[in-house]
Design a protein around this motif. Sequence first.
Motif, PDB file in Angstrom:
ATOM      1  N   LYS A 126      59.165  -5.701 -44.046  1.00 16.26           N
ATOM      2  CA  LYS A 126      59.249  -4.802 -45.198  1.00 16.26           C
ATOM      3  C   LYS A 126      58.613  -3.440 -44.877  1.00 16.26           C
ATOM      4  O   LYS A 126      59.206  -2.387 -45.124  1.00 16.26           O
ATOM      5  CB  LYS A 126      58.546  -5.447 -46.394  1.00 16.26           C
ATOM      6  N   LEU A 127      57.408  -3.470 -44.302  1.00 17.28           N
ATOM      7  CA  LEU A 127      56.711  -2.227 -43.974  1.00 17.28           C
ATOM      8  C   LEU A 127      57.362  -1.490 -42.803  1.00 17.28           C
ATOM      9  O   LEU A 127      57.442  -0.257 -42.807  1.00 17.28           O
ATOM     10  CB  LEU A 127      55.240  -2.517 -43.670  1.00 17.28           C
ATOM     11  N   ALA A 128      57.833  -2.241 -41.807  1.00 18.68           N
ATOM     12  CA  ALA A 128      58.477  -1.618 -40.649  1.00 18.68           C
ATOM     13  C   ALA A 128      59.736  -0.877 -41.083  1.00 18.68           C
ATOM     14  O   ALA A 128      60.025   0.220 -40.587  1.00 18.68           O
ATOM     15  CB  ALA A 128      58.811  -2.676 -39.602  1.00 18.68           C
ATOM     16  N   HIS A 129      60.480  -1.450 -41.999  1.00 18.80           N
ATOM     17  CA  HIS A 129      61.687  -0.791 -42.505  1.00 18.80           C
ATOM     18  C   HIS A 129      61.312   0.490 -43.260  1.00 18.80           C
ATOM     19  O   HIS A 129      61.958   1.528 -43.111  1.00 18.80           O
ATOM     20  CB  HIS A 129      62.470  -1.739 -43.427  1.00 18.80           C
TER      21      HIS A 129
ATOM     22  N   GLY B 133      60.914  12.919 -37.777  1.00 19.59           N
ATOM     23  CA  GLY B 133      60.003  14.054 -37.856  1.00 19.59           C
ATOM     24  C   GLY B 133      58.786  13.847 -38.733  1.00 19.59           C
ATOM     25  O   GLY B 133      57.963  14.743 -38.853  1.00 19.59           O
ATOM     26  N   ASP B 134      58.653  12.686 -39.342  1.00 24.42           N
ATOM     27  CA  ASP B 134      57.520  12.400 -40.229  1.00 24.42           C
ATOM     28  C   ASP B 134      56.406  11.755 -39.399  1.00 24.42           C
ATOM     29  O   ASP B 134      56.406  10.542 -39.167  1.00 24.42           O
ATOM     30  CB  ASP B 134      57.969  11.483 -41.366  1.00 24.42           C
ATOM     31  N   LYS B 135      55.442  12.575 -38.962  1.00 24.35           N
ATOM     32  CA  LYS B 135      54.357  12.083 -38.095  1.00 24.35           C
ATOM     33  C   LYS B 135      53.479  11.027 -38.769  1.00 24.35           C
ATOM     34  O   LYS B 135      53.127  10.040 -38.135  1.00 24.35           O
ATOM     35  CB  LYS B 135      53.504  13.247 -37.585  1.00 24.35           C
ATOM     36  N   PRO B 136      53.096  11.192 -40.053  1.00 24.13           N
ATOM     37  CA  PRO B 136      52.299  10.144 -40.695  1.00 24.13           C
ATOM     38  C   PRO B 136      53.041   8.800 -40.769  1.00 24.13           C
ATOM     39  O   PRO B 136      52.447   7.752 -40.569  1.00 24.13           O
ATOM     40  CB  PRO B 136      52.016  10.699 -42.092  1.00 24.13           C
ATOM     41  N   ALA B 137      54.347   8.846 -41.020  1.00 19.21           N
ATOM     42  CA  ALA B 137      55.136   7.605 -41.068  1.00 19.21           C
ATOM     43  C   ALA B 137      55.199   6.964 -39.684  1.00 19.21           C
ATOM     44  O   ALA B 137      55.111   5.743 -39.552  1.00 19.21           O
ATOM     45  CB  ALA B 137      56.547   7.883 -41.592  1.00 19.21           C
TER      46      ALA B 137
ATOM     47  N   PHE C  13      53.808   3.338 -38.715  1.00 20.64           N
ATOM     48  CA  PHE C  13      54.677   2.360 -38.062  1.00 20.64           C
ATOM     49  C   PHE C  13      53.989   1.750 -36.843  1.00 20.64           C
ATOM     50  O   PHE C  13      54.032   0.533 -36.633  1.00 20.64           O
ATOM     51  CB  PHE C  13      56.001   3.009 -37.659  1.00 20.64           C
ATOM     52  N   LYS C  14      53.336   2.595 -36.054  1.00 16.58           N
ATOM     53  CA  LYS C  14      52.618   2.099 -34.874  1.00 16.58           C
ATOM     54  C   LYS C  14      51.476   1.171 -35.283  1.00 16.58           C
ATOM     55  O   LYS C  14      51.224   0.153 -34.640  1.00 16.58           O
ATOM     56  CB  LYS C  14      52.088   3.263 -34.042  1.00 16.58           C
TER      57      LYS C  14
ATOM     58  N   ALA D 150      49.424  -4.381 -35.683  1.00 11.74           N
ATOM     59  CA  ALA D 150      48.907  -5.480 -36.506  1.00 11.74           C
ATOM     60  C   ALA D 150      49.806  -6.709 -36.375  1.00 11.74           C
ATOM     61  O   ALA D 150      49.319  -7.834 -36.248  1.00 11.74           O
ATOM     62  CB  ALA D 150      48.805  -5.045 -37.958  1.00 11.74           C
ATOM     63  N   ASN D 151      51.103  -6.487 -36.382  1.00 10.17           N
ATOM     64  CA  ASN D 151      52.041  -7.606 -36.271  1.00 10.17           C
ATOM     65  C   ASN D 151      51.938  -8.289 -34.914  1.00 10.17           C
ATOM     66  O   ASN D 151      51.997  -9.519 -34.824  1.00 10.17           O
ATOM     67  CB  ASN D 151      53.475  -7.132 -36.512  1.00 10.17           C
TER      68      ASN D 151
END
Length: 129
Positions: free
Chosen positions: A33-36, A45-49, A53-54, A59-60
Motif C-alpha cells: 500500500k505504501l510502496a504504491h 521528481g518528488d524527492k520527499p516521496a 519510498f526508500k 523497513a520491508n
Amino acid sequence: MSMKWEKVGMDYYQVLGVAKNATTKEIKSAFRKLAHKYHPDLNPGDKPAEAKFKEINGANQVLSDPQKRADYNARLTSYTNIITKHYRPVQSEQKGFTEWAKVLVGLGGLFLFLYLSAKGSQRGSKNLK
C-alpha cells in the motif's frame, strides 16, 4: 501522569504503520500500500516521496525476512533497555520547562559564538596595529 520519549533512530514498524506483533501478511499488505503511494514512477521528481519510498523499502526488507526481523527485534529490545536504564523520560507536565531549557541552551550557544567571534576580531585588529 503520561510519559513521552523522544524518538531516536528509525522504527521500521512505525514506518510501515504496523504493530510489533504484525504477521508477515500484514507487513506485506502495508508495504504494498505504501510502496504504491510513494513509488518514484508515480511521483516523478518528488524527492520527499522518493526518500519515503526508500525508507519503506528498507523497513520491508528487514521485517519481511524472519531472521533479519528477529535480529532487528533483539537490537531494538537491547537499545530500549539501555535507554530506559540510563535516561529518564520527559513528563508531559514538564514540557513547558523542557522547551524553555532548549531555548536557553540554544541562546547560550549563540551568545558564546558571538562572544568568541567578537574576541577573535579584537585579536585580529591588535595584530594589524
